[in-house]
Design an enzyme around this catalytic site. Structure first.
Site, PDB file in Angstrom:
ATOM      1  N   ASP A  19     -51.734  26.590 -17.474  1.00  0.00           N
ATOM      2  CA  ASP A  19     -51.009  26.482 -18.743  1.00  0.00           C
ATOM      3  C   ASP A  19     -49.595  27.025 -18.605  1.00  0.00           C
ATOM      4  OD1 ASP A  19     -53.295  25.510 -20.276  1.00  0.00           O
ATOM      5  OD2 ASP A  19     -54.099  27.538 -20.046  1.00  0.00           O
TER       6      ASP A  19
ATOM      7  N   ASP B  79     -50.720  28.366 -11.327  1.00  0.00           N
ATOM      8  CA  ASP B  79     -51.200  28.636 -12.666  1.00  0.00           C
ATOM      9  C   ASP B  79     -51.347  27.279 -13.370  1.00  0.00           C
ATOM     10  OD1 ASP B  79     -51.648  30.079 -15.162  1.00  0.00           O
ATOM     11  OD2 ASP B  79     -49.612  29.477 -15.681  1.00  0.00           O
TER      12      ASP B  79
ATOM     13  N   ASP C 235     -45.739  31.048 -14.346  1.00  0.00           N
ATOM     14  CA  ASP C 235     -44.699  31.145 -15.371  1.00  0.00           C
ATOM     15  C   ASP C 235     -44.673  32.479 -16.088  1.00  0.00           C
ATOM     16  OD1 ASP C 235     -47.212  30.608 -16.654  1.00  0.00           O
ATOM     17  OD2 ASP C 235     -46.111  30.102 -18.473  1.00  0.00           O
TER      18      ASP C 235
END
Length: 216
Positions: free
Chosen positions: A13, A11, A169
């Site tokens: 961001d 991922d 995240d």
């Protein structure tokens, strides 16, 4: 010991880069354009992870606006482009990507950020030399939490799903990995919202990206 996966999909961001402040700036500039109240970074961070359209939808709805999001998005994307290169790479990310790349591990990025913003950011932060594939939120008909983008990247890399690892995240990352049938690692420092990281079924929850290299 050799790294146990042949492809790692990251991922962006909240995983590779901390972009909360610049995303918040773009949201607040847009809200100001519409004469709406602005929000602090913490509030806006809670809306990150489902793509820019959903992000601005959350912001406008919270501000009490019933504006048509189709009318809002062009201005927002202008502000987003103005701030998109301000994201900061998390500590240890560059060294970790370089180490995996040196081992012959293929690396890719799967994000719900529009693709046109992804490559320039990776290039500006000197991550692009290590990246073999990119899927943004508007690259394919489906995006995370669908597993389709992960399967696409694995196919593109010629790596079986059993040898593919997702690192993220958020719940979107976890659900995409589950949908694609790939293993996943979660980072503790990103934008997890209400996700219970320790009970999310990850192979590991890491506090710093270099800890990924210890995976067995």
């Amino acid at each position: 010991m050799a790294f146990p996966y042949s492809l790692v999909i990251f991922d962006l961001d909240g995983t590779l880069v901390d972009s909360a402040a610049d995303i918040a700036e773009s949201v607040n500039r847009t809200l100001s354009d519409w004469r709406l109240p602005v929000y602090d970074v913490q509030q806006i961070t809670g809306w990150i992870g489902e793509g820019s359209r959903q992000l601005i939808t959350y912001a406008f709805r919270d501000a009490g606006s019933d504006a048509d999001i189709d009318d809002v998005m062009p201005g927002f994307l202008v502000h987003y482009a103005e701030t998109a290169l301000d994201a900061v790479v998390y500590d240890g990310v560059v060294d970790t990507l370089a180490a995996l790349h040196a081992q012959g591990v293929k690396l890719a990025v799967c994000t719900n950020k529009n693709e046109e913003f992804v490559r320039p950011l990776l290039e500006a932060r000197r991550l692009m030399p290590y990246i073999d594939g990119i899927v943004g939120g508007n690259t394919l008909p489906e995006r995370k939490p669908s597993g389709v983008p992960l399967k696409h990247l694995a196919d593109e890399a010629g790596v079986p799903l059993a040898k593919t690892l997702m690192v993220g995240d958020s719940e979107s990352d976890m659900l995409a990995a589950k949908d694609a049938g790939v293993a996943y690692v979660l980072v503790s420092y990103g934008y997890p919202k209400s996700l219970d990281l320790q009970n999310a079924g990850a192979l590991a929850v890491i506090d710093r990206m270099p800890d990924l290299l210890n995976l067995t």
